[in-house]
Design a protein around this motif. Structure first.
Motif, PDB file in Angstrom:
ATOM      1  N   ASP A 169     -25.657  32.634   7.432  1.00  0.00           N
ATOM      2  CA  ASP A 169     -26.032  31.768   6.316  1.00  0.00           C
ATOM      3  C   ASP A 169     -24.836  31.094   5.657  1.00  0.00           C
ATOM      4  OD1 ASP A 169     -28.705  32.276   6.682  1.00  0.00           O
ATOM      5  OD2 ASP A 169     -28.801  33.873   5.171  1.00  0.00           O
ATOM      6  N   GLU A 170     -23.688  31.712   5.707  1.00  0.00           N
ATOM      7  CA  GLU A 170     -22.508  31.188   5.046  1.00  0.00           C
ATOM      8  C   GLU A 170     -21.632  30.297   5.930  1.00  0.00           C
ATOM      9  OE1 GLU A 170     -20.161  33.903   2.659  1.00  0.00           O
ATOM     10  OE2 GLU A 170     -21.785  35.358   2.852  1.00  0.00           O
ATOM     11  N   LEU A 171     -21.597  30.612   7.234  1.00  0.00           N
ATOM     12  CA  LEU A 171     -20.631  29.964   8.120  1.00  0.00           C
ATOM     13  C   LEU A 171     -21.279  29.284   9.311  1.00  0.00           C
ATOM     14  CD1 LEU A 171     -17.937  32.792   8.335  1.00  0.00           C
ATOM     15  CD2 LEU A 171     -17.848  30.743   6.919  1.00  0.00           C
ATOM     16  N   SER A 172     -20.621  28.215   9.748  1.00  0.00           N
ATOM     17  CA  SER A 172     -20.954  27.543  10.996  1.00  0.00           C
ATOM     18  C   SER A 172     -19.667  27.415  11.799  1.00  0.00           C
ATOM     19  CB  SER A 172     -21.550  26.162  10.735  1.00  0.00           C
ATOM     20  OG  SER A 172     -22.814  26.280  10.128  1.00  0.00           O
ATOM     21  N   PHE A 173     -19.801  27.227  13.112  1.00  0.00           N
ATOM     22  CA  PHE A 173     -18.642  27.068  13.984  1.00  0.00           C
ATOM     23  C   PHE A 173     -18.553  25.613  14.397  1.00  0.00           C
ATOM     24  CE2 PHE A 173     -15.975  27.520  17.734  1.00  0.00           C
ATOM     25  CZ  PHE A 173     -15.045  28.450  17.296  1.00  0.00           C
TER      26      PHE A 173
END
Length: 184
Positions: A169-173
């Motif tokens: 929910d907090e991070l994307s790559f």
């Protein structure tokens, strides 16, 4: 032990000259650039091609160093990112990836799509516009003037290939691929 051999085969098949995964800082960046330069020298690469590849690599690595957050280790690890350089008969590929906050994805995606719609002259004008609009020495909160992606597109002569994969929910790559022709 078979894993090492399998990894070696994958690197050969994908024409990977250099791969680094882990924490990035200025010292690691210098080392990666030095290894890539030695690799290109060993192939007897044209000076003009080496310069273009090197310029794109510098921007890509600076992007990782400047824009990768030092995330809490329980979220994703400390400043983990990946960088690689690949070579075929006709092209070099500068590939990188790093986590970013999911809330930043739409803004970055929109900006990259805008840059990809620009032709050579528009990229040059946008570069000049940004330079002129920033008071001398003014940088963004992350340390840049917003020119890196424009510069990569200009120096490579190609569009920016990118993708985003949600980690949680907090991070994307954020994945980036730049292509530089060996036939100049």
């Amino acid at each position: 032990m078979k894993y090492i051999y399998d990894l070696h085969k994958v690197m050969l098949k994908q024409s990977l000259l250099l791969v680094y995964e882990g924490e990035f800082n200025q010292e690691i960046t210098k080392s990666v650039l030095a290894m890539a330069e030695r690799n290109m020298d060993s192939f007897g690469e044209q000076r003009k091609v080496k310069t273009k590849v090197f310029n794109v690599m510098v921007e890509s690595l600076q992007n990782i160093v400047k824009h990768s957050e030092s995330y809490q280790e329980e979220i994703y690890g400390k400043n983990n990112a990946i960088f690689s350089l690949a070579k075929t008969d006709d092209h070099y590929f500068v590939l990188s990836g790093n986590p970013l906050y999911t809330g930043e994805v739409e803004k970055l995606k929109t900006r990259l799509e805008e840059i990809n719609l620009m032709d050579t002259n528009q990229l040059k004008e946008e570069y000049k516009r940004i330079i002129k609009s920033k008071p001398r020495g003014e940088l963004s909160p992350k340390g840049g003037a917003g020119l890196g992606f424009i510069d990569m597109s200009r120096k490579s002569g190609n569009k920016i290939h990118f993708d985003f994969e949600k980690i949680n929910d907090e991070l994307s790559f954020f994945s980036l691929r730049m292509t530089i022709s060996r036939n100049l």
